[in-house]
Design a protein around this motif. Sequence first.
Motif, PDB file in Angstrom:
ATOM      1  N   GLU A 132       0.809  -1.216   0.000  1.00 43.64           N
ATOM      2  CA  GLU A 132       0.000   0.000   0.000  1.00 43.64           C
ATOM      3  C   GLU A 132       0.847   1.273   0.000  1.00 43.64           C
ATOM      4  N   ALA A 133       1.721   1.407   1.007  1.00 40.49           N
ATOM      5  CA  ALA A 133       2.464   2.660   1.147  1.00 40.49           C
ATOM      6  C   ALA A 133       3.452   2.886   0.004  1.00 40.49           C
ATOM      7  N   ALA A 134       4.233   1.854  -0.339  1.00 43.73           N
ATOM      8  CA  ALA A 134       5.241   2.016  -1.387  1.00 43.73           C
ATOM      9  C   ALA A 134       4.609   2.352  -2.741  1.00 43.73           C
ATOM     10  N   PRO A 135       3.555   1.657  -3.177  1.00 42.53           N
ATOM     11  CA  PRO A 135       2.921   2.042  -4.449  1.00 42.53           C
ATOM     12  C   PRO A 135       2.362   3.462  -4.416  1.00 42.53           C
ATOM     13  N   TRP A 136       1.826   3.875  -3.265  1.00 44.54           N
ATOM     14  CA  TRP A 136       1.285   5.235  -3.148  1.00 44.54           C
ATOM     15  C   TRP A 136       2.397   6.252  -3.327  1.00 44.54           C
ATOM     16  N   VAL A 137       3.530   6.044  -2.653  1.00 48.53           N
ATOM     17  CA  VAL A 137       4.667   6.954  -2.778  1.00 48.53           C
ATOM     18  C   VAL A 137       5.191   6.959  -4.214  1.00 48.53           C
ATOM     19  N   HIS A 138       5.261   5.792  -4.844  1.00 48.51           N
ATOM     20  CA  HIS A 138       5.752   5.712  -6.223  1.00 48.51           C
ATOM     21  C   HIS A 138       4.875   6.512  -7.170  1.00 48.51           C
ATOM     22  N   ARG A 139       3.563   6.460  -6.971  1.00 47.65           N
ATOM     23  CA  ARG A 139       2.660   7.254  -7.812  1.00 47.65           C
ATOM     24  C   ARG A 139       2.910   8.745  -7.622  1.00 47.65           C
ATOM     25  N   ARG A 140       3.144   9.150  -6.362  1.00 46.05           N
ATOM     26  CA  ARG A 140       3.415  10.569  -6.104  1.00 46.05           C
ATOM     27  C   ARG A 140       4.694  11.012  -6.809  1.00 46.05           C
ATOM     28  N   VAL A 141       5.731  10.194  -6.711  1.00 44.11           N
ATOM     29  CA  VAL A 141       7.035  10.543  -7.289  1.00 44.11           C
ATOM     30  C   VAL A 141       6.959  10.612  -8.807  1.00 44.11           C
ATOM     31  N   THR A 142       6.199   9.715  -9.414  1.00 45.90           N
ATOM     32  CA  THR A 142       6.119   9.651 -10.872  1.00 45.90           C
ATOM     33  C   THR A 142       4.996  10.507 -11.451  1.00 45.90           C
ATOM     34  N   GLY A 143       4.241  11.197 -10.578  1.00 43.71           N
ATOM     35  CA  GLY A 143       3.180  12.078 -11.056  1.00 43.71           C
ATOM     36  C   GLY A 143       1.957  11.360 -11.566  1.00 43.71           C
ATOM     37  N   ARG A 144       1.766  10.138 -11.128  1.00 40.13           N
ATOM     38  CA  ARG A 144       0.598   9.373 -11.547  1.00 40.13           C
ATOM     39  C   ARG A 144      -0.448   9.330 -10.432  1.00 40.13           C
ATOM     40  N   SER A 145      -1.637   8.887 -10.781  1.00 37.11           N
ATOM     41  CA  SER A 145      -2.731   8.794  -9.822  1.00 37.11           C
ATOM     42  C   SER A 145      -3.434   7.454  -9.982  1.00 37.11           C
ATOM     43  N   SER A 146      -3.990   6.957  -8.898  1.00 32.86           N
ATOM     44  CA  SER A 146      -4.750   5.705  -8.950  1.00 32.86           C
ATOM     45  C   SER A 146      -5.991   5.838  -9.823  1.00 32.86           C
ATOM     46  N   GLY A 147      -6.401   7.073 -10.103  1.00 32.75           N
ATOM     47  CA  GLY A 147      -7.596   7.284 -10.919  1.00 32.75           C
ATOM     48  C   GLY A 147      -7.326   7.632 -12.359  1.00 32.75           C
ATOM     49  N   ASP A 148      -6.077   7.506 -12.807  1.00 33.01           N
ATOM     50  CA  ASP A 148      -5.732   7.906 -14.170  1.00 33.01           C
ATOM     51  C   ASP A 148      -6.517   7.148 -15.243  1.00 33.01           C
ATOM     52  N   THR A 149      -6.830   5.897 -14.986  1.00 33.19           N
ATOM     53  CA  THR A 149      -7.554   5.097 -15.981  1.00 33.19           C
ATOM     54  C   THR A 149      -8.994   4.800 -15.553  1.00 33.19           C
ATOM     55  N   VAL A 150      -9.486   5.567 -14.567  1.00 32.63           N
ATOM     56  CA  VAL A 150     -10.820   5.327 -14.014  1.00 32.63           C
ATOM     57  C   VAL A 150     -11.798   6.363 -14.540  1.00 32.63           C
ATOM     58  N   SER A 151     -13.002   5.919 -14.848  1.00 30.94           N
ATOM     59  CA  SER A 151     -14.074   6.810 -15.286  1.00 30.94           C
ATOM     60  C   SER A 151     -15.133   6.922 -14.191  1.00 30.94           C
ATOM     61  N   PRO A 152     -15.940   7.989 -14.217  1.00 32.16           N
ATOM     62  CA  PRO A 152     -17.004   8.118 -13.210  1.00 32.16           C
ATOM     63  C   PRO A 152     -17.925   6.906 -13.216  1.00 32.16           C
ATOM     64  N   ARG A 153     -18.308   6.471 -12.051  1.00 37.81           N
ATOM     65  CA  ARG A 153     -19.144   5.276 -11.919  1.00 37.81           C
ATOM     66  C   ARG A 153     -20.536   5.469 -12.506  1.00 37.81           C
ATOM     67  N   ARG A 154     -21.117   6.636 -12.253  1.00 34.14           N
ATOM     68  CA  ARG A 154     -22.473   6.932 -12.734  1.00 34.14           C
ATOM     69  C   ARG A 154     -22.443   8.342 -13.317  1.00 34.14           C
ATOM     70  N   PRO A 155     -22.031   8.487 -14.590  1.00 32.81           N
ATOM     71  CA  PRO A 155     -21.821   9.821 -15.155  1.00 32.81           C
ATOM     72  C   PRO A 155     -23.098  10.592 -15.473  1.00 32.81           C
ATOM     73  N   HIS A 156     -24.234   9.923 -15.436  1.00 28.68           N
ATOM     74  CA  HIS A 156     -25.492  10.572 -15.781  1.00 28.68           C
ATOM     75  C   HIS A 156     -26.543  10.276 -14.708  1.00 28.68           C
ATOM     76  N   LEU A 157     -27.480  11.200 -14.561  1.00 31.28           N
ATOM     77  CA  LEU A 157     -28.595  10.938 -13.655  1.00 31.28           C
ATOM     78  C   LEU A 157     -29.376   9.726 -14.141  1.00 31.28           C
ATOM     79  N   ALA A 158     -29.597   8.798 -13.258  1.00 35.93           N
ATOM     80  CA  ALA A 158     -30.341   7.591 -13.619  1.00 35.93           C
ATOM     81  C   ALA A 158     -31.043   7.054 -12.384  1.00 35.93           C
ATOM     82  N   PRO A 159     -32.121   6.316 -12.586  1.00 38.61           N
ATOM     83  CA  PRO A 159     -32.821   5.730 -11.430  1.00 38.61           C
ATOM     84  C   PRO A 159     -31.917   4.768 -10.666  1.00 38.61           C
ATOM     85  N   VAL A 160     -32.218   4.592  -9.397  1.00 39.89           N
ATOM     86  CA  VAL A 160     -31.515   3.631  -8.565  1.00 39.89           C
ATOM     87  C   VAL A 160     -32.194   2.289  -8.717  1.00 39.89           C
ATOM     88  N   GLU A 161     -31.436   1.277  -9.132  1.00 45.50           N
ATOM     89  CA  GLU A 161     -32.034  -0.040  -9.367  1.00 45.50           C
ATOM     90  C   GLU A 161     -32.023  -0.872  -8.089  1.00 45.50           C
TER      91      GLU A 161
END
Length: 253
Positions: A224-253
């Motif tokens: 956990e800690a080492a990968p987090w630090v590595h992302r900080r050093v390299t300017g990357r983020s855990s969300g770089d390849t992540v999209s919003p879960r629910r990008p539009h208003l929609a009913p709750v199923e």
Amino acid sequence: MAFSRYVALGDSFTEGVGDPDPTRPNGLRGWADLVAEQLARHSDDFGYANLAIRGRKLDPILAEQLEPAMAMRPDLVTIYAGGNDLLRPKVNIDALMERYDAALGKLVASGAHLVIWTAHDPKASRMYQPLRGRFAIYNELARELAEKHDATLIDFWRLRDYHGWALWADDRLHMNSFGHQRMAIEVLDRLGVEHDLAKPVVTEKPAAPRNEAIRTNLFWIRTEAAPWVHRRVTGRSSGDTVSPRRPHLAPVE
């Protein structure tokens, strides 16, 4: 309060990291989904969107999520932003909160009721405890913003259920499933919304023997800690390849 158009903004806290559910977008559930499900019970035409993405600092949250959120004309917006900024080596908290203030003003002007948070108290963590003063400054400014914008404030710092580790995931940064449910209850209660969520009953684990504690800490540092630090050093983020879960208003199923 009754709401029919709910939009959740933020980072991993709101995306739901720590509360896995492979049947849902991004494989997560989280407190915002639980809140939406309860709000939907009180509205015949309810829509929910969740634009939060893990790893986002305040400025990217505002740049990427604010305008799409307002375009949905929500009557309820939850937003917790700035936590990732506080973990960086340097941060101008006053300037950060001025930008937050301006964004909250836009959301209120659009007709949305706001829910915002203070940061939690990190005193239980040896890694984050040195940042406790930063968190406290952020919190006092967040309390001022809640008063200014007539927002519902979730004072995370004062929620003592989170002062130990029972409601936290193994990564020691995100809430676990119990923690997300406890947070959903807090949000609904502060909004005065009736719900059927039960407060999770958890107990703190007894302190592990020294050798076991050392092995656990070394495993956490490696995974956990080492990968987090590595992302900080390299300017990357855990969300770089992540999209919003629910990008539009929609009913709750």
